[in-house]
Design a protein around this motif. Structure first.
Motif, PDB file in Angstrom:
ATOM      1  N   LEU A 164     -27.017   6.489  30.477  1.00 52.58           N
ATOM      2  CA  LEU A 164     -27.971   5.769  31.321  1.00 52.58           C
ATOM      3  C   LEU A 164     -28.656   6.663  32.351  1.00 52.58           C
ATOM      4  N   LYS A 165     -28.052   7.800  32.666  1.00 49.71           N
ATOM      5  CA  LYS A 165     -28.626   8.686  33.678  1.00 49.71           C
ATOM      6  C   LYS A 165     -29.779   9.541  33.149  1.00 49.71           C
ATOM      7  N   TRP A 170     -35.969   6.017  30.660  1.00 50.67           N
ATOM      8  CA  TRP A 170     -36.548   5.238  31.757  1.00 50.67           C
ATOM      9  C   TRP A 170     -36.820   3.793  31.357  1.00 50.67           C
ATOM     10  N   PHE A 172     -35.111   1.784  29.703  1.00 47.76           N
ATOM     11  CA  PHE A 172     -33.966   0.880  29.824  1.00 47.76           C
ATOM     12  C   PHE A 172     -34.041   0.084  31.131  1.00 47.76           C
ATOM     13  N   HIS A 173     -34.702   0.650  32.121  1.00 43.39           N
ATOM     14  CA  HIS A 173     -34.742   0.042  33.452  1.00 43.39           C
ATOM     15  C   HIS A 173     -36.135  -0.481  33.815  1.00 43.39           C
ATOM     16  N   ALA A 231     -33.379  -5.739  28.760  1.00 46.22           N
ATOM     17  CA  ALA A 231     -32.875  -6.468  29.921  1.00 46.22           C
ATOM     18  C   ALA A 231     -31.475  -7.023  29.678  1.00 46.22           C
ATOM     19  N   ASP A 234     -26.867  -5.115  30.280  1.00 47.68           N
ATOM     20  CA  ASP A 234     -25.684  -5.318  31.122  1.00 47.68           C
ATOM     21  C   ASP A 234     -24.754  -6.355  30.483  1.00 47.68           C
TER      22      ASP A 234
END
Length: 309
Positions: A164-165, A170, A172-173, A231, A234
């Motif tokens: 995720l880092k 990008w 993903f967010h 989205a 999580d």
């Protein structure tokens, strides 16, 4: 952007039928394949089915549709029954407002196989298809003989937090109330970022394919569905950790990564959740394995699914 719900599915078919033939039919499946629209789990899935023999389910990823699998499907159909859906919300499948967590989409696949009277199957997946495939496999372990995953992580599994880092991910967010409005009418610009940035050589993702997928992702509701896939990550991570708590997958797994993309990390991901993992790296390939190195990818998959149980 107007959202497309199940009763409006016919509008999608009419819209695509009106596209120029060169765009709408870039990747024609062999004539022996039939197309069907199968209602299950609150969605109608557009599915291509062809061939005879043990079943194989092919799950596509983001930026593409089931059309990506045509070369592999044609090869496998010589001795397999090949099932190629468009995922919920994408391609010519219906586009409900909700249900984009991968656990729900895994049940889409279970319902699809039930409708086709398929018991056991191999599952071959790429990108978002990996995530849908994992949810299906984890909940229906007795229905899956072999599992192939290609070049994408699985939420909550293995090095997910490190993945995720990466600034490359990008998207993903990318969210917020204006995201659909920002991309509306600019779908090709948005999608070109993925096709270019995730390729070892962007020229291998052809202009014809880009036009084809950009038109499909411009259909009403398609970008909403695409954003909803991300989205849900999580929730997907929580669901996948619950699946893992039930034990690792026991069936053989082939984890394929592109040399210029996930590479050997794909096997690292799957070894965190499966006991029989074979890793393979496709040389001179980025993320888009079927476009960049189709013959090497087909050979790897074919060898694995044709192996004795």
């Amino acid at each position: 952007m107007r959202r497309l719900f199940l009763p409006a599915a016919l509008a999608v078919l009419l819209m695509v039928a009106a596209m120029p033939a060169a765009v709408a039919r870039i990747k024609a499946f062999p004539p022996a394949f039939q197309t069907r629209d199968i209602a299950t789990n609150g969605v109608t899935l557009h599915v291509r089915v062809g061939g005879h023999g043990p079943a194989v389910l092919l799950l596509h990823g983001y930026g593409e549709t089931g059309d990506m699998w045509e070369p592999l499907a044609a090869e496998l159909a010589h001795n397999h029954r090949v099932i190629v859906p468009d995922l919920r919300g994408l391609g010519l499948s219906s586009k409900p407002a909700t249900g984009y967590d991968k656990k729900t989409q895994g049940e889409d696949m279970a319902g699809l196989l039930d409708a086709l009277k398929v018991g056991r199957t191999d599952v071959i997946a790429h990108d978002i298809g990996n995530m849908v495939g994992y949810a299906f496999v984890a909940e229906h372990r007795d229905r899956v003989r072999r599992f192939v995953v290609m070049d994408a992580p699985i939420p909550g599994i293995g090095p997910w937090d490190e993945v995720l880092k990466s600034p490359m991910l990008w998207h993903f967010h990318f969210g917020g109330k204006d995201m659909e409005r920002l991309v509306a009418g600019r779908e090709r610009i948005y999608l070109d970022r993925f096709w270019n940035d995730f390729s070892a050589d962007p020229r291998r993702f052809s202009e014809a394919d880009r036009r084809h997928y950009a038109r499909l992702y411009a259909l009403p509701g398609a970008m909403h569905a695409g954003f909803a896939q991300f989205a849900a990550f999580d929730q997907d991570a929580r669901d996948n950790q619950a699946f893992l708590a039930q034990g690792k997958l026991a069936m053989p797994v082939l984890a394929i990564g592109g040399e210029k993309s996930f590479g050997p990390t794909m096997a690292v991901v799957m070894r965190a959740t499966a006991t029989q993992v074979t890793g393979q790296v496709i040389p001179d390939a980025g993320h888009w394995l079927m476009e960049e190195q189709p013959q090497a990818t087909i050979a790897a998959v074919r060898s694995f699914v044709d192996a004795s149980p």
